[in-house]
Structure formats: C-alpha cells, structure tokens
Design a protein around this motif. Structure first.
Motif, PDB file in Angstrom:
ATOM      1  N   TYR A 109       0.849  -1.199   0.000  1.00  5.96           N
ATOM      2  CA  TYR A 109       0.000   0.000   0.000  1.00  5.96           C
ATOM      3  C   TYR A 109       0.877   1.239   0.000  1.00  5.96           C
ATOM      4  N   LEU A 110       0.597   2.145  -0.946  1.00  4.86           N
ATOM      5  CA  LEU A 110       1.322   3.409  -1.039  1.00  4.86           C
ATOM      6  C   LEU A 110       0.511   4.523  -0.377  1.00  4.86           C
ATOM      7  N   PHE A 111       1.140   5.247   0.532  1.00  2.85           N
ATOM      8  CA  PHE A 111       0.499   6.392   1.165  1.00  2.85           C
ATOM      9  C   PHE A 111       0.910   7.676   0.430  1.00  2.85           C
ATOM     10  N   ASN A 112      -0.023   8.639   0.405  1.00  2.00           N
ATOM     11  CA  ASN A 112       0.272   9.963  -0.143  1.00  2.00           C
ATOM     12  C   ASN A 112       0.946   9.866  -1.517  1.00  2.00           C
ATOM     13  N   VAL A 113       0.228   9.287  -2.451  1.00  3.37           N
ATOM     14  CA  VAL A 113       0.755   9.090  -3.801  1.00  3.37           C
ATOM     15  C   VAL A 113       1.069  10.437  -4.454  1.00  3.37           C
ATOM     16  N   THR A 114       2.193  10.484  -5.169  1.00  2.32           N
ATOM     17  CA  THR A 114       2.592  11.692  -5.908  1.00  2.32           C
ATOM     18  C   THR A 114       2.691  11.357  -7.398  1.00  2.32           C
ATOM     19  N   PHE A 115       2.769  12.409  -8.218  1.00  2.00           N
ATOM     20  CA  PHE A 115       2.894  12.187  -9.662  1.00  2.00           C
ATOM     21  C   PHE A 115       4.203  11.487 -10.007  1.00  2.00           C
ATOM     22  N   ASN A 116       5.183  11.623  -9.144  1.00  2.00           N
ATOM     23  CA  ASN A 116       6.461  10.938  -9.378  1.00  2.00           C
ATOM     24  C   ASN A 116       6.362   9.426  -9.199  1.00  2.00           C
ATOM     25  N   ASP A 117       5.251   8.970  -8.636  1.00  2.00           N
ATOM     26  CA  ASP A 117       5.065   7.525  -8.455  1.00  2.00           C
ATOM     27  C   ASP A 117       4.556   6.848  -9.719  1.00  2.00           C
ATOM     28  N   SER A 118       4.236   7.629 -10.743  1.00  2.00           N
ATOM     29  CA  SER A 118       3.814   7.042 -12.022  1.00  2.00           C
ATOM     30  C   SER A 118       4.963   6.249 -12.629  1.00  2.00           C
ATOM     31  N   GLY A 119       4.637   5.112 -13.196  1.00  2.00           N
ATOM     32  CA  GLY A 119       5.663   4.282 -13.819  1.00  2.00           C
ATOM     33  C   GLY A 119       5.291   2.815 -13.762  1.00  2.00           C
TER      34      GLY A 119
END
Length: 220
Positions: A109-119
């Motif tokens: 589970y990823l908390f506080n997703v950011t646009f940098n997590d795209s991929g």
C-alpha cells in the motif's frame, strides 16, 4: 471393499475442504491512482498445488517514467518489511498475506501518492516448495503500470477487473460446494451399501447355520 471405498471418499471430502479454505484467485491490480491519496499495488501469485508446503519472500522494483532501469524499492520476508529506496521511506506498508510464510498475496500500500510515483512496478515471488524428499525453488514476477492522476476517473478496465474478481471467487466457491454435496451423497450411498452387504452376509450366515442344524436333526 465397501469400507475401502468409503475411506477414499472421506479423504476426497477432506481434500475439498482444504481447498475451500485455501482458495486463491489471481486478480490484476488497479492501475490508476489519485495524487495525495493512498493506493494498493496488487500482486497475487497462487500455488498450483495448495496442499504443498511452501515459503516465499517478495521483492518490489520500480521504474519511473523516462527511466531505463528498475530500482529495488521494497523487500518482505519472514522478518517483516524492508523499504530499500528512500523515495518510498515511510510511504509503503505491507498489504499482502499475513501470519504466514506461504505468501500468495504480495500487495503493498502506497500512502500519499505523488505524480512521481507514475511508472512501472514489478513484484517478484521467490517461492520454495517443500516436498517429501526434495525442495524446489520457483520465481514468479508480475508487472503493474501505474498512472497517477489529479482526479479519480474510474475506467472500464478497473470495473471489469473487479467484476471478474468477484465472479471468479463466487464461481470457485460454488464449484467447491457442489463437489462437497456430491461427495457427501457418495459417502452416504456407500455407507448404506456397506450396511446392506453386512446385513445380507449376516442373514446368509444364519440361514446356512439353520440349514446345517436341520440336516443334523434329520440324520438323527
């Protein structure tokens, strides 16, 4: 012979019960996350033979958009989770199989997703199967292509994936229930047949004994 058949049917029912408890369905992960929200990266790998003892460790890798190589970001083993990449420090938590080394669900589970997590994310199962006389090592990997958006736009693929998950689980449980009913009926029928054979054998023994007694009396 009936007793042997009854025993085999009982063992078959026990096997179906164990399969019911260990039911596993492989479902693809969602692929769209919302910035600032939490998101579950799904990764499930079911064993082909649930009755075989096994243990597994899990590794997750991440390749951001525009990057050429995957980076090791996360590891989970019998000692717990280990966040390897500082970009995900205090932002990742284990969301897979719990209280068991036989890991079939390796979701995180990823908390506080950011646009940098795209991929692209890739999870690896390093599974050790333990048989009676030997052990066998397998490696299974799965990919998740994640897109981070500003606002939720649930797509058709996500809806279809969720529907298929429930259909698979319901279908599996229905099949197991039908097999259990069939097994129960076979055991009942085998038990009744065994009782009839026992009664017939007892009747024939009594009849034979009575006939022998009559023959002795006539001879006298």
């Amino acid at each position: 012979m009936s007793a042997v058949r009854l025993l085999l049917l009982s063992l078959l029912c026990a096997l179906f019960v164990s399969l019911c408890h260990g039911a596993c369905a492989e479902v693809d992960s969602d692929t769209e996350a919302v910035a600032g929200k939490g998101f579950k990266l799904g990764c499930i790998s079911c064993k082909m033979r649930p009755e075989v003892e096994a243990s597994a460790t899990v590794d997750w890798y991440f390749k951001a958009k525009g990057e050429a190589d995957f980076a090791h970001i996360y590891n989970y083993d019998e000692e717990g989770q280990h966040i390897v990449d500082e970009r995900f420090e205090e932002r990742v938590d284990w969301s897979g199989s719990k209280q068991s080394n036989d890991i079939q669900d390796a979701s995180i589970y990823l908390f506080n997703v950011t646009f940098n997590d795209s991929g692209t994310y890739r999870c690896f199962f390093h599974r050790l199967l333990t048989y009676e006389f030997y052990e066998y090592q397998t490696v299974v990997s799965k990919l998740v292509h994640l897109t981070v958006v500003a606002k939720a736009t649930r797509g058709t693929a996500s809806i279809v994936s969720e529907v298929m998950m429930y259909v698979s689980i319901i279908g599996l449980q229905a099949w197991l229930y039908i097999e259990m009913v069939y097994c129960y009926r076979k055991i009942s029928a085998a038990g009744e047949e065994a009782l009839r054979e026992s009664a017939n054998a007892e009747y024939l023994a009594i009849a034979s004994e009575s006939k022998d007694n009559c023959g002795v009396q006539v001879a006298e």
